[in-house]
Write a protein that holds these residues in place. Sequence first.
Motif, mmCIF file in Angstrom:
data_model
loop_
_atom_site.group_PDB
_atom_site.id
_atom_site.type_symbol
_atom_site.label_atom_id
_atom_site.label_comp_id
_atom_site.label_asym_id
_atom_site.label_seq_id
_atom_site.Cartn_x
_atom_site.Cartn_y
_atom_site.Cartn_z
ATOM 1 N N SER A 120 0.856 -1.218 0.077
ATOM 2 C CA SER A 120 -0.015 -0.128 0.052
ATOM 3 C C SER A 120 0.723 1.279 0.049
ATOM 4 N N VAL A 121 2.017 1.165 0.618
ATOM 5 C CA VAL A 121 3.030 2.491 0.574
ATOM 6 C C VAL A 121 4.187 2.333 -0.544
ATOM 7 N N GLY A 122 4.052 1.399 -1.522
ATOM 8 C CA GLY A 122 4.762 1.106 -2.721
ATOM 9 C C GLY A 122 6.172 0.509 -2.493
ATOM 10 N N ALA A 123 6.069 -0.487 -1.227
ATOM 11 C CA ALA A 123 7.282 -1.227 -0.980
ATOM 12 C C ALA A 123 6.825 -2.434 -1.601
ATOM 13 N N ALA A 180 10.380 -5.713 1.278
ATOM 14 C CA ALA A 180 9.274 -6.464 0.269
ATOM 15 C C ALA A 180 9.832 -7.855 -0.103
ATOM 16 N N ASP A 181 11.338 -7.688 -0.387
ATOM 17 C CA ASP A 181 12.061 -8.981 -0.506
ATOM 18 C C ASP A 181 12.310 -9.560 0.413
ATOM 19 N N VAL A 182 12.438 -9.135 1.474
ATOM 20 C CA VAL A 182 12.615 -10.087 2.909
ATOM 21 C C VAL A 182 11.327 -10.994 3.279
ATOM 22 N N LEU A 183 10.294 -10.164 3.142
ATOM 23 C CA LEU A 183 8.778 -10.722 3.210
ATOM 24 C C LEU A 183 8.399 -11.805 2.216
ATOM 25 N N ALA A 184 8.678 -11.700 1.094
ATOM 26 C CA ALA A 184 8.598 -12.894 0.110
ATOM 27 C C ALA A 184 9.472 -14.023 0.537
ATOM 28 N N GLY A 185 10.599 -13.806 0.788
ATOM 29 C CA GLY A 185 11.612 -14.918 1.185
ATOM 30 C C GLY A 185 11.171 -15.540 2.377
#
Length: 411
Positions: free
Chosen positions: A162-165, A173-178
Amino acid sequence: MEAVEAETRLARLDAELSAIETSLLALRDHPGRRLLAGAELTGDTRARWEDADRTLARLWGWHCTARATLERAHAVRPLRRAPGTAELVELAELLTGDCLTVEEPGTAPERLSWEQLVSRTTDGYAEVLEVVLAVDAVWSALPARVELLTAELRRLTELARSVGAVRGEHPAADVLAGVGAELAELRARAAGDPLTLWRPVGGSSEPGRGRVDTSGFDRAERAVEDARREVEDVIAVHRDADERLSRVRDVLSRADRTLAEARTARGEVLAKIAAWDVPPVEGSVGVLQERLAAAVAHRRTRRWARLAPLLADLERRADEELSLAREALSAVTAPLAVRAELRGRLDAYRAKAARLGLGDAAPLYDAARRTLWSAPCNLRTAEQLVRTYQEATLRGPAAERDTGVAGGEAG
């Protein structure tokens, strides 16, 4: 076998068989065993549970054999108040020696004694219980925590988006995906092959002695916490961007003015002071001004995820630049402070010399004063002349008497 011996052995075997039956019933009703019975298992857990399930069925078969044999013995015992020889012989056959016949599918029947059957039942029960308790410990410790962390992960991912991350543009965002991939793998292991997450305690034969390996979950939890802070930083930028950009702009402006003041002061010091190292004024806020312009552009286009790390770095570096500019100003004006201190000290000792009547030190004073009030001032020479005048003042006889009187009064 004597009648008393038969009575005693019957009572003991009754107690042992009742204890075994109680344990088997408790194992049958254990929540972990119930979950295992309906779970879709994989890997080592599946193989071990299949072995344990076969062992559990074997234990019930042995128990049924033992119970039937013991019931036959009880049926023989009440035939007479005092059993005769035939009854005692039959009881001996039922209660002693290799009197129990057990068999497995595909194997030949085997005859065991009561002691052997109890020993094998105890060992088999421990093997099954170890699997049940280990799996139950893993399922009690991990899946609920994984689900809670997965829910938090989804919330943070949506918040970050929502804030463009998003992936590829912001490290959080990369960490959350991993972490999402790691949690999916951990959930699959915990559900299908939980024994891979069980670490038995070495050297202990007690079932259930060990711990659940939560290291993978703990790493994921720390990574989510770090990502959460980064996402919150982005949100904070979204909320406070204008105020923080304004502060950075103000700090850079003050740093620029301080550097300009330091450069001007250095020119004046070089004109007024000689024989003293005056450091050059280094530093520039030009690069930071360019980065500030980039941050303003991110703010204008609402690219919060890019603005967050840039703004945090700008705040830190702007404060550092202002601190360095102030240090530079202090460094270039230090000779003027030294000169002012020498002038004050010279005047103070002149007043003392006048009070002590040391007129013969006047030439020393005049030399020091001419040097201190000259332009440019040779500061090192002036410092030496002031020290010489100071020493001459302190050496005077009147100074010594004055010091002694002062000491007596102080005492």
